[in-house]
Design an enzyme around this catalytic site. Structure first.
Site, short mmCIF file in Angstrom:
data_model
loop_
_atom_site.label_atom_id
_atom_site.label_comp_id
_atom_site.label_asym_id
_atom_site.label_seq_id
_atom_site.Cartn_x
_atom_site.Cartn_y
_atom_site.Cartn_z
N GLU A 1 -48.26 16.09 65.11
CA GLU A 1 -47.14 15.72 64.24
C GLU A 1 -47.12 16.78 63.16
O GLU A 1 -48.09 16.97 62.44
CB GLU A 1 -47.34 14.31 63.66
N CYS B 1 -44.48 14.32 55.19
CA CYS B 1 -43.77 14.98 56.29
C CYS B 1 -42.36 14.42 56.43
O CYS B 1 -41.45 15.12 56.90
CB CYS B 1 -44.53 14.78 57.61
#
Length: 543
Positions: free
Chosen positions: A293, A327
């Protein structure tokens, strides 16, 4: 010997403590913060049953109080990476042999310890080491981490129950075994829960792990390691080391027993990992699992029918909680021309009144960014904006690192929808807005989809259901997590499995059953009760 089928029902999400005035958790946390600050640490690496200190001690400071010394961690070198791999592989057979229920109970006990005895410690360590305010630390280091441990036990029990059908006279069964070799976990600075889940999820599946956290997360990682030991995790299952990235990669990615990497971090680093693994593919016993990720340039798309207060709240929380260092943080927003003035006015008023300072002062919404390198990078973006003919700062734009690494929440308006800060990940408290013609919503959706190489999270704010439907369809590949009338952050384990595609990673969805399949290898076993004794089939006979 297994004498029963053990079931772990789906748990409830861990309740979020509010730390309100008069609550029991607030004074306890403040007491724990003071105790940790008054107790300097010397954090070792954990390899097997050894706690290893070295001659290279690196200081740990709160990002908002850079001259205060929390203690040190001991940086390792190449030999420690090799030692961690050797120890993990030596532990592998015995860990695989532990029954599922006994594995499960280690992680469930760890969750219970984090929910009770260690809750103030893991929250306080996240505040001090990573600069999160109390709420951000609570939802991360306590709630999300506890949820990862409990839900993953449930998810894994569901996987083990998943068995093939059998025809009469035979039996088919699937065996879900760990990967052959060791798993490398490389975790980021910004989430204690992610830092712990990357090694723990692989270990729960029976794998042995080498874990390398980002340096600013070591302070909280140390507490998680202590919790796992108290919960009964055998030595050598998770080996926690602190080494430079290239040193780690040199040893791990050339080892024949490298079985996979569980990564959260930058897209650039992940790309380098993938390339190195590909170049070394002939060295490995099996094709490694590559799970990552990575970055994001997350959007908020506001329709002309949106409620202004809903839009402003989504932008402020989405862009500036934890200083934009998620993120999933909102970093680009598209405002319709009919609402742009009202949204900008309220953004400016709200952000101008917002408090910034130490994470230990619970009245501060904004705290410091993680370290000097991040500060300098973000300040460089802001300086570039100040000198650009295509963009201007409408609020914020100041920064100061004399006490801590403080950057004001900054909103940039651009007339160029492909301006640098609309495309590139900043990872800081900078939101860029672009005003589009309110009657050209579909064209603006095309801009959203094509502006950035990332596809992690995004949101649409609209009261018009036709607009919601259109955005949901047109932006199908633009975000792995898509939010309607909400900020694009705050995924909850079991509720919003998290991950994106394109330049944002492999979309293997932490917080769901999907991620755990990546750390398992299936063997199908067929047994026939009365085997055939002649090769001939009926079709061979003519009469």
């Amino acid at each position: 010997m297994t004498i029963g089928t053990f079931v772990y029902p789906i748990p409830a999400n861990e309740p979020i403590l509010q730390y309100a005035p008069g609550s029991p958790e607030k004074p306890l946390l403040k007491k724990t913060l003071a105790e940790l600050k008054n107790t300097p640490v010397d954090i070792p690496m954990y390899i097997g049953n050894e706690t290893i200190t070295t001659g290279k001690k690196i200081a740990i400071h709160p990002p908002y109080e850079k001259d205060f010394l929390l203690g040190y961690f001991n940086e390792g070198e190449e030999k420690h990476v090799q030692q961690a791999i050797d120890t993990a592989l030596a532990t592998k057979e015995s860990w695989e042999a532990v029954s599922w229920e006994n594995k499960a109970h280690i992680f469930l006990k760890a969750a219970e310890l984090l929910a009770t005895k260690y809750r103030p410690h893991i929250v306080a360590a996240t505040m001090l080491g990573q600069g999160k305010n109390v709420y951000q630390a609570e939802i991360d280091a306590a709630c999300e981490l506890i949820d990862f441990l409990r839900f993953n036990v449930h998810f894994l029990s569901e996987i083990y129950k998943n068995q093939p059908i059998s025809s009469p006279g035979m039996n088919n069964r699937s065996e879900w075994r760990p990967l052959e070799g060791f798993v490398l976990a490389v975790s980021p600075f910004n989430f204690t829960a992610i830092g712990a889940n990357l090694p723990a999820s692989a270990a729960m599946c029976g794998n042995v792990v080498v874990w390398k956290p980002a340096y600013p997360q070591i302070y909280s990682a140390n507490i998680f390691m202590q919790v796992m030991k108290e919960a009964g995790l055998p030595d050598g299952v998770i080996n926690l080391i602190y080494v430079d990235g290239p040193v780690l990669g040199k040893v791990c990615f050339s080892h024949p027993d490298f079985a996979g990497v569980h990564f959260t971090g930058s897209t650039g680093v992940f790309n380098t990992m993938w390339k190195t693994i590909g170049e070394n593919i002939g060295k490995y016993k099996s094709y490694p699992r590559i799970v990552g990720e990575t970055g994001g340039k997350d959007f908020v798309m506001i329709h002309k029918s949106a409620d202004v207060d809903v839009a402003v709240t989504a932008l402020i929380r989405g862009a500036f909680e934890y200083q934009g260092q998620k993120c999933s943080a909102a970093s680009r927003a598209y405002l319709p021309s009919n609402l742009a003035a009202a949204i900008k006015e309220k953004l400016i008023a709200t952000l101008s009144a917002m408090k910034m300072g130490s994470a230990e002062d619970f009245t501060n919404f904004i705290n410091a960014v993680i370290d000097e390198r991040a500060f300098d990078k973000i300040a460089g973006f802001i300086d570039g904006i100040k000198n650009s003919p295509d963009a201007s700062i409408i609020v914020g734009g100041n920064y100061d690192k004399s006490i801590g690494y403080f950057i004001e929440p900054t909103v940039v308006e651009t007339t160029n929808p492909k301006y640098k800060t609309m495309c590139e990940e900043i990872f800081g408290p900078v939101l860029t807005i672009y005003v589009y013609d309110a009657e050209q919503f579909e064209e603006a959706l095309h801009l959203v989809d094509t502006t950035s190489p990332y596809a992690l999270t995004g949101a649409v704010i609209a009261q018009d259901r036709f607009a919601v439907e259109l955005a949901t369809n047109k932006l199908r590949n633009s975000a792995g997590n898509f939010y309607v009338n909400d900020k694009p952050t705050g995924a909850v384990v079991g509720q919003q499995p998290f991950g994106g595609a394109r330049g944002s990673g492999t979309n293997d969805k932490a917080g769901s059953i999907l991620n755990l399949y990546r750390w398992l290898s299936s063997r199908t076993i067929k047994e026939v009760y009365v085997p055939a004794t002649d090769y001939k089939y009926a079709f061979l006979q003519e009469a």
